[in-house]
Design a protein around this motif. Structure first.
Motif, PDB file in Angstrom:
ATOM      1  N   PHE A 181       0.914  -1.158   0.001  1.00  0.00           N
ATOM      2  CA  PHE A 181       0.322   0.008  -0.186  1.00  0.00           C
ATOM      3  C   PHE A 181       0.825   1.316   0.018  1.00  0.00           C
ATOM      4  CE2 PHE A 181      -2.622   3.309   1.682  1.00  0.00           C
ATOM      5  CZ  PHE A 181      -3.855   3.033   1.327  1.00  0.00           C
ATOM      6  N   VAL A 223      -1.924  -1.355  -3.864  1.00  0.00           N
ATOM      7  CA  VAL A 223      -2.675  -0.472  -3.982  1.00  0.00           C
ATOM      8  C   VAL A 223      -1.845   0.745  -4.044  1.00  0.00           C
ATOM      9  CG1 VAL A 223      -4.490   0.827  -2.691  1.00  0.00           C
ATOM     10  CG2 VAL A 223      -4.429  -1.707  -2.769  1.00  0.00           C
ATOM     11  N   ARG A 279      -3.989  -1.239  -8.129  1.00  0.00           N
ATOM     12  CA  ARG A 279      -5.158  -0.415  -7.951  1.00  0.00           C
ATOM     13  C   ARG A 279      -4.898   0.960  -7.497  1.00  0.00           C
ATOM     14  NH1 ARG A 279     -10.544  -3.090  -7.276  1.00  0.00           N
ATOM     15  NH2 ARG A 279     -10.312  -4.853  -8.520  1.00  0.00           N
ATOM     16  N   ILE A 325      -6.280   4.540  -5.631  1.00  0.00           N
ATOM     17  CA  ILE A 325      -7.188   5.115  -4.759  1.00  0.00           C
ATOM     18  C   ILE A 325      -6.777   6.504  -4.574  1.00  0.00           C
ATOM     19  CG2 ILE A 325      -8.417   3.060  -3.761  1.00  0.00           C
ATOM     20  CD1 ILE A 325      -6.850   3.667  -1.177  1.00  0.00           C
ATOM     21  N   VAL A 369     -10.608   1.527   1.561  1.00  0.00           N
ATOM     22  CA  VAL A 369      -9.507   0.676   1.441  1.00  0.00           C
ATOM     23  C   VAL A 369      -9.782  -0.729   1.700  1.00  0.00           C
ATOM     24  CG1 VAL A 369      -7.310  -0.094   2.731  1.00  0.00           C
ATOM     25  CG2 VAL A 369      -7.882   2.713   2.374  1.00  0.00           C
ATOM     26  N   HIS A 429     -11.138  -2.405  -1.503  1.00  0.00           N
ATOM     27  CA  HIS A 429     -10.082  -2.591  -2.418  1.00  0.00           C
ATOM     28  C   HIS A 429      -9.506  -3.833  -1.878  1.00  0.00           C
ATOM     29  CE1 HIS A 429     -10.142   0.560  -5.350  1.00  0.00           C
ATOM     30  NE2 HIS A 429     -10.491   1.296  -4.389  1.00  0.00           N
TER      31      HIS A 429
END
Length: 138
Positions: A60, A88, A106, A108, A117, A120
């Motif tokens: 992330f 992410v 992905r 965001i 979050v 996802h």
């Protein structure tokens, strides 16, 4: 993270140069049932991935960070070297253009919410890698 790494647990690596945002993201993925590892820039993240990639199920990452690896570069290198790791990428300023993100990643926008979050994470992680708290979220 100061606890010893537990080889029987799935980890999320959270990368952001802003300590408050990094802590918030760590809390969000922690609430989903994951243990967390953290890095304050992309270079530290790549070094950590090289050592601990077998335990990490998700990266992330923020986009804009100091060092030679921004979030797009971290996402690309992660996808190339460790394709089993989900990705992410989050940013409030930079948006991916063509070719900036690997197909498996992905994006965001920031500010993000726990719900965004978690949604996802539920979509991109296989069931076997979802901790019970994440599976049980509505």
């Amino acid at each position: 993270m100061s606890d010893p790494i537990d080889p029987s647990t799935h980890y999320v690596l959270v990368i952001d140069d802003d300590g408050l945002i990094r802590m918030d993201a760590m809390d969000i993925v922690g609430d989903a049932g994951f243990r967390t590892l953290e890095a304050s820039d992309g270079d530290k993240a790549i070094a950590l991935l090289a050592r601990e990639h077998a335990l990490i199920v998700l990266v992330f990452t923020d986009v804009q960070m100091p060092g030679s690896h921004d979030g797009f570069a971290v996402a690309g290198e992660t996808a190339r070297r460790w394709p089993q790791i989900a990705i992410v990428v989050a940013s409030g300023q930079a948006h991916p253009g063509p070719g900036d993100l690997p197909e498996v990643a992905r994006f965001i926008g920031k500010p993000f919410t726990a719900e965004v979050v978690h949604d996802h994470l539920k979509e991109i992680l296989p069931d076997g890698l979802k901790p019970a708290p994440l599976r049980d979220m509505a």
